[in-house]
Scaffold this active site. Structure first.
Site: not given
Length: 376
Positions: A196, A200, A136, A190, A250, A243, A216
């Site tokens: 989700c 949000c 990452d 899904c 989920c 967050c 976000c």
């Protein structure tokens, strides 16, 4: 079993021994994701994360990042701490909420070191081994690689989901110059679930699998270096670093197991911390308590910026107004802007509270009077 198949199986056993909960192998071909990446960048969804645009399609071309790459070893390490404290933190607006991945040690070094160890083990069996770990921190599309390697499927929040871990895990990759047999891509999905998307707080998931980073809360509290847009401040609540809302709702995450990794457990300084207490940390205290933590990357100024917003969202307390007003005299322009906003929010709540009690009392008196005899 061929020699390469045997090596692939051995790599997975080593990965498990090193603390990875899953390991899959795929090829470095992400050409099918290039158009989607370009469309995301063209829409400006990356916000101030210019590094996303600077590298362009390099993110979808691992073999250009590490020349000679023939295979990608994708790994998963679960991080959900044993004392996550979701309900407590989110239910109490006077406490600080920190994304659960950041409660322990910064994962970058830990995963990179484990991947490096995995590479060293491979090198013992392959004299011409050449590999490079990624965690990452370099331009690589790790989530599509993880799905191709069979680690999990892409959820509508854009995170990778696995049946036994939900999305509470970190991903890492080891690019190697060995042509290894690949695992089948994960075919999960899904279905019709949109939990989700609808949950949000800021509407950041603008379409299934598409996140507008500019909306976000994780981006706003971590990546954004400037002022947080006023339209999002009331929606942030007490979230001061990241967050988890899209993960919390989920249904797949209900099956997630807790991490046994000691470095990912909640540090004492994040246990039931009030917003006021954290806001009053000076820079030395902030640096002391965030040593080895991912939280340190935002710096003390943005730390106070985020906390000022959260204090503005907190229930009215005279102490909040006092602390914010005192801090205003020495605050940087960035922090001062958010303190002034928070003071305005507290002032409005204080006025409402002061006027609510007399009205409630009057209403109660009228109700009582209606029920009393005329001569009472």
């Amino acid at each position: 079993m061929t020699e390469k198949h045997a090596l692939a199986q051995q790599i997975k056993r080593w990965a498990n021994e090193l603390g990875f909960q899953a390991c899959g192998i795929t090829k470095p071909d992400l050409s099918q994701h290039e158009s989607q990446l370009q469309a995301w960048l063209d829409a400006g969804y990356h916000g101030e994360m210019q590094y996303m645009a600077e590298h362009g399609m390099l993110r979808a071309r691992p073999a250009e990042l590490h020349p000679g790459t023939l295979s990608v070893i994708s790994v998963r390490m679960d991080y959900l701490p044993k004392q996550a404290g979701f309900a407590t933190n989110l239910a109490d607006p006077s406490q600080a909420y920190i994304s659960r991945y950041a409660l322990g040690r910064d994962y970058h070094k830990l995963l990179r070191n484990r991947l490096k160890q995995l590479g060293e083990k491979i090198a013992q069996l392959s004299s011409d081994y050449n590999g490079r770990p990624f965690v990452d921190s370099a331009p690589i599309l790790e989530r599509p690689l993880a799905q191709q390697a069979g680690i999990g499927w892409t959820g509508k929040h854009s995170l990778i989901l696995a049946e036994d871990a939900g999305s509470w895990f970190f991903l890492g990759e080891l690019l190697v110059n060995i042509d290894l047999p690949v695992d089948p891509p994960h075919q999960g999905d899904c279905g019709s679930c949109v939990a989700c998307i609808t949950s949000c707080p800021t509407g950041a998931i603008v379409a299934p699998y598409v996140v507008d980073s500019r909306r976000c809360i994780s981006y706003l509290t971590i990546e954004l270096k400037e002022a947080i847009p006023e339209e999002f401040r009331p929606l942030m609540g007490n979230r001061i670093y990241g967050c988890d809302d899209c993960q919390l709702v989920c249904p797949v995450n209900r099956a997630a197991s807790l991490s046994a990794e000691s470095d990912f457990q909640r540090r004492p300084q994040w246990q039931d911390q009030s917003l006021l207490a954290l806001f009053q940390w000076d820079e030395a205290t902030f640096l002391k308590h965030t040593e080895g933590s991912a939280i340190r990357r935002i710096g003390h100024e943005r730390w106070r910026r985020n906390l000022a917003v959260a204090l503005g969202n907190a229930p009215y307390q005279p102490e909040i107004t006092t602390v914010l007003s005192t801090a205003l005299t020495s605050a940087s322009p960035l922090v001062a802007e958010h303190i002034n906003w928070a003071l305005q929010q507290q002032k409005q709540k204080g006025w409402q509270q002061a006027n609510l009690l007399p009205r409630a009392t009057e209403r109660l008196v009228r109700i009582i009077q209606k029920g009393l005899p005329r001569d009472a």
